[in-house]
Design a protein around this motif. Sequence first.
Motif, PDB file in Angstrom:
ATOM      1  N   MET A  55       0.848  -1.199   0.000  1.00  0.00           N
ATOM      2  CA  MET A  55       0.000   0.000   0.000  1.00  0.00           C
ATOM      3  C   MET A  55       0.883   1.249   0.000  1.00  0.00           C
ATOM      4  O   MET A  55       1.828   1.363   0.768  1.00  0.00           O
ATOM      5  N   SER A  56       0.608   2.192  -0.922  1.00  0.00           N
ATOM      6  CA  SER A  56       1.426   3.387  -1.041  1.00  0.00           C
ATOM      7  C   SER A  56       1.211   4.321   0.138  1.00  0.00           C
ATOM      8  O   SER A  56       0.117   4.424   0.679  1.00  0.00           O
ATOM      9  N   MET A  57       2.292   5.012   0.502  1.00  0.00           N
ATOM     10  CA  MET A  57       2.225   5.989   1.568  1.00  0.00           C
ATOM     11  C   MET A  57       1.565   7.265   1.036  1.00  0.00           C
ATOM     12  O   MET A  57       1.648   7.586  -0.148  1.00  0.00           O
ATOM     13  N   PRO A  58       0.896   8.048   1.903  1.00  0.00           N
ATOM     14  CA  PRO A  58       0.311   9.311   1.459  1.00  0.00           C
ATOM     15  C   PRO A  58       1.396  10.277   1.020  1.00  0.00           C
ATOM     16  O   PRO A  58       2.508  10.272   1.547  1.00  0.00           O
ATOM     17  N   THR A  59       1.099  11.111   0.031  1.00  0.00           N
ATOM     18  CA  THR A  59       2.064  12.082  -0.472  1.00  0.00           C
ATOM     19  C   THR A  59       1.555  13.486  -0.252  1.00  0.00           C
ATOM     20  O   THR A  59       0.361  13.719  -0.067  1.00  0.00           O
ATOM     21  N   THR A  60       2.475  14.448  -0.274  1.00  0.00           N
ATOM     22  CA  THR A  60       2.122  15.854  -0.133  1.00  0.00           C
ATOM     23  C   THR A  60       2.091  16.488  -1.508  1.00  0.00           C
ATOM     24  O   THR A  60       3.099  16.432  -2.226  1.00  0.00           O
ATOM     25  N   PRO A  61       0.983  17.078  -1.925  1.00  0.00           N
ATOM     26  CA  PRO A  61       0.926  17.669  -3.269  1.00  0.00           C
ATOM     27  C   PRO A  61       1.826  18.892  -3.360  1.00  0.00           C
ATOM     28  O   PRO A  61       2.104  19.557  -2.354  1.00  0.00           O
ATOM     29  N   PRO A  62       2.296  19.221  -4.550  1.00  0.00           N
ATOM     30  CA  PRO A  62       3.115  20.420  -4.703  1.00  0.00           C
ATOM     31  C   PRO A  62       2.323  21.663  -4.320  1.00  0.00           C
ATOM     32  O   PRO A  62       1.116  21.727  -4.560  1.00  0.00           O
ATOM     33  N   PRO A  63       2.959  22.660  -3.738  1.00  0.00           N
ATOM     34  CA  PRO A  63       2.257  23.907  -3.411  1.00  0.00           C
ATOM     35  C   PRO A  63       1.818  24.620  -4.684  1.00  0.00           C
ATOM     36  O   PRO A  63       2.468  24.498  -5.727  1.00  0.00           O
ATOM     37  N   ALA A  95       2.190  27.510  -5.715  1.00  0.00           N
ATOM     38  CA  ALA A  95       3.189  28.419  -6.290  1.00  0.00           C
ATOM     39  C   ALA A  95       4.098  27.723  -7.296  1.00  0.00           C
ATOM     40  O   ALA A  95       4.747  28.388  -8.119  1.00  0.00           O
ATOM     41  N   LEU A  96       4.168  26.391  -7.262  1.00  0.00           N
ATOM     42  CA  LEU A  96       5.030  25.661  -8.199  1.00  0.00           C
ATOM     43  C   LEU A  96       4.296  25.234  -9.465  1.00  0.00           C
ATOM     44  O   LEU A  96       4.904  24.646 -10.361  1.00  0.00           O
ATOM     45  N   GLN A  97       3.008  25.511  -9.571  1.00  0.00           N
ATOM     46  CA  GLN A  97       2.250  25.095 -10.752  1.00  0.00           C
ATOM     47  C   GLN A  97       2.852  25.573 -12.072  1.00  0.00           C
ATOM     48  O   GLN A  97       2.819  24.840 -13.057  1.00  0.00           O
ATOM     49  N   PRO A  98       3.410  26.791 -12.137  1.00  0.00           N
ATOM     50  CA  PRO A  98       3.986  27.222 -13.421  1.00  0.00           C
ATOM     51  C   PRO A  98       5.156  26.356 -13.892  1.00  0.00           C
ATOM     52  O   PRO A  98       5.508  26.388 -15.075  1.00  0.00           O
ATOM     53  N   TYR A  99       5.749  25.612 -12.980  1.00  0.00           N
ATOM     54  CA  TYR A  99       6.946  24.839 -13.322  1.00  0.00           C
ATOM     55  C   TYR A  99       6.681  23.349 -13.509  1.00  0.00           C
ATOM     56  O   TYR A  99       7.560  22.623 -13.978  1.00  0.00           O
ATOM     57  N   LEU A 100       5.519  22.878 -13.119  1.00  0.00           N
ATOM     58  CA  LEU A 100       5.271  21.438 -13.065  1.00  0.00           C
ATOM     59  C   LEU A 100       4.168  21.027 -14.037  1.00  0.00           C
ATOM     60  O   LEU A 100       3.035  21.501 -13.936  1.00  0.00           O
ATOM     61  N   THR A 101       4.502  20.133 -14.970  1.00  0.00           N
ATOM     62  CA  THR A 101       3.494  19.519 -15.820  1.00  0.00           C
ATOM     63  C   THR A 101       2.811  18.404 -15.037  1.00  0.00           C
ATOM     64  O   THR A 101       3.241  18.035 -13.930  1.00  0.00           O
ATOM     65  N   ALA A 102       1.779  17.820 -15.613  1.00  0.00           N
ATOM     66  CA  ALA A 102       1.096  16.703 -14.962  1.00  0.00           C
ATOM     67  C   ALA A 102       2.064  15.549 -14.722  1.00  0.00           C
ATOM     68  O   ALA A 102       1.999  14.863 -13.695  1.00  0.00           O
ATOM     69  N   ARG A 103       2.968  15.347 -15.663  1.00  0.00           N
ATOM     70  CA  ARG A 103       3.919  14.245 -15.507  1.00  0.00           C
ATOM     71  C   ARG A 103       4.904  14.513 -14.377  1.00  0.00           C
ATOM     72  O   ARG A 103       5.322  13.605 -13.664  1.00  0.00           O
ATOM     73  N   LEU A 104       5.276  15.774 -14.212  1.00  0.00           N
ATOM     74  CA  LEU A 104       6.184  16.122 -13.119  1.00  0.00           C
ATOM     75  C   LEU A 104       5.483  16.030 -11.766  1.00  0.00           C
ATOM     76  O   LEU A 104       6.112  15.676 -10.765  1.00  0.00           O
ATOM     77  N   VAL A 105       4.203  16.341 -11.722  1.00  0.00           N
ATOM     78  CA  VAL A 105       3.446  16.162 -10.482  1.00  0.00           C
ATOM     79  C   VAL A 105       3.402  14.679 -10.116  1.00  0.00           C
ATOM     80  O   VAL A 105       3.550  14.306  -8.940  1.00  0.00           O
ATOM     81  N   ALA A 106       3.220  13.819 -11.113  1.00  0.00           N
ATOM     82  CA  ALA A 106       3.219  12.376 -10.861  1.00  0.00           C
ATOM     83  C   ALA A 106       4.593  11.925 -10.352  1.00  0.00           C
ATOM     84  O   ALA A 106       4.678  11.067  -9.461  1.00  0.00           O
ATOM     85  N   LEU A 107       5.663  12.508 -10.908  1.00  0.00           N
ATOM     86  CA  LEU A 107       7.008  12.178 -10.436  1.00  0.00           C
ATOM     87  C   LEU A 107       7.191  12.637  -8.988  1.00  0.00           C
ATOM     88  O   LEU A 107       7.805  11.931  -8.174  1.00  0.00           O
ATOM     89  N   TRP A 108       6.684  13.813  -8.662  1.00  0.00           N
ATOM     90  CA  TRP A 108       6.722  14.330  -7.282  1.00  0.00           C
ATOM     91  C   TRP A 108       6.080  13.327  -6.324  1.00  0.00           C
ATOM     92  O   TRP A 108       6.649  12.974  -5.284  1.00  0.00           O
ATOM     93  N   GLN A 109       4.893  12.852  -6.692  1.00  0.00           N
ATOM     94  CA  GLN A 109       4.156  11.921  -5.844  1.00  0.00           C
ATOM     95  C   GLN A 109       4.889  10.585  -5.722  1.00  0.00           C
ATOM     96  O   GLN A 109       4.956   9.993  -4.640  1.00  0.00           O
ATOM     97  N   LYS A 110       5.467  10.127  -6.829  1.00  0.00           N
ATOM     98  CA  LYS A 110       6.214   8.870  -6.783  1.00  0.00           C
ATOM     99  C   LYS A 110       7.456   9.016  -5.902  1.00  0.00           C
ATOM    100  O   LYS A 110       7.788   8.116  -5.124  1.00  0.00           O
TER     101      LYS A 110
END
Length: 417
Positions: free
Chosen positions: A1-9, A11-26
């Motif tokens: 079972m995966s551990m809970p993750t913290t979503p990016p703030p 303020a970082l939306q301009p720098y993160l694509t959907a794929r980068l958000v998925a990488l953040w969570q992974k």
Amino acid sequence: MSMPTTPPPPALQPYLTARLVALWQKADTIAAEDIAPRVARMEAAPGNVERQVAKSLAKHRWFAVTIPETLGGMGAGHVAKTVLIHRIALVSAAAAAILQATLIPVGAVLHWGTEAQKARWLPQVAQGALLLTIATTEPVAGGHIGGIETRAERCGDEWVISGSKAHVGNSNLAGAHLVIARTADPDAPPSEALTAFLVESDRKGVRVGGHQPKLGLHGFSAGRLDLRRVRVPDENRVGEVGRGLAVAMSSSILYGRPNLAAVSLGVHEKVVETTAAFLKGRPRYGGSLSDLSVVRDRLGEMESRLRTARTLAYHAVHLLDLGLPCDAELINSKYQNHALVVQSAQAAMELHGAHGLSADYLLQRLWRDAQCTYPPAGTGEVQRIRLAEAALDEDPIQWSERLSPAPAWTPPRHAPA
């Protein structure tokens, strides 16, 4: 079972694509599941080299985050690299250091290696079969590249290298070292006197010193490399003869500085998170310490520093992925991220009182780890000198403009840019 993750703030939306958000969570999940359980052991035995973390990072191909997909890598670019280092450092700065140290010589091979060298070395890194180091610093010269004494002499189709390197990141894990050596007379200018070579650890005459624990980053090896008449073929030379300074400087600016900024950022975020939780849970005067205005003032200052550091770190590598000239932004990101985390770590210690001094409490590890991001890739004095050059419009070279950025992920059509 995966551990809970913290979503990016936000303020970082301009720098993160959907794929980068998925990488953040992974990255959050892997750090919690694979790295966090090893931290106590790393701290309890600082004289040991941590090897299992490196295996976990290799399993996910994260040493290949900037290596093109054609060579087995992720082809994900510098923002992705920052995401990985930042999120891992939140759990363990030592684990993040293991990752970032190999990414620097990988960048050197990407930018300066021949197609044959890239095909030979980079797939091995991508598969996790090989880690690299960059060996520039020396026992006497320190980080003064112009004072390098390690020499390489041409002998037919080979080079004979002799000298010593110090503070080599991942020294006890790597299978090859990018060694910067002198190939011209001592009176030659540094821009023409040095050359870069890839030297395998198992070559005759190579000796990797035993791991010596440092103040912080326990489990991360940054040791000595001695070379005694080590013979390497000319095909191991990276870049042209006499271009070693360019190889070292460009790798430091485009990879070393933003990498260290990301390590500092992860530590900084954990410092603020730990301090806020402590203050909220500490009873005082019928409430908690966090209710006191004088305490809130200091915590607010820490939060301000963290938000500034986060923006600096991500904005700089975003510009780099876009191929825009941003050497000064990369330099400033490293300089300010270290300075800001050290200030916050000290403030956190003072807000914790004697509790912060406990050897088994997280904060003292964070304080120690924060100190370790100062010397690598240039001290604060070095960064300020380079920033003064920018202020005076004296920037001799913009490596971010001269060298093409690593291939970056493009956002899927349905994802926000």
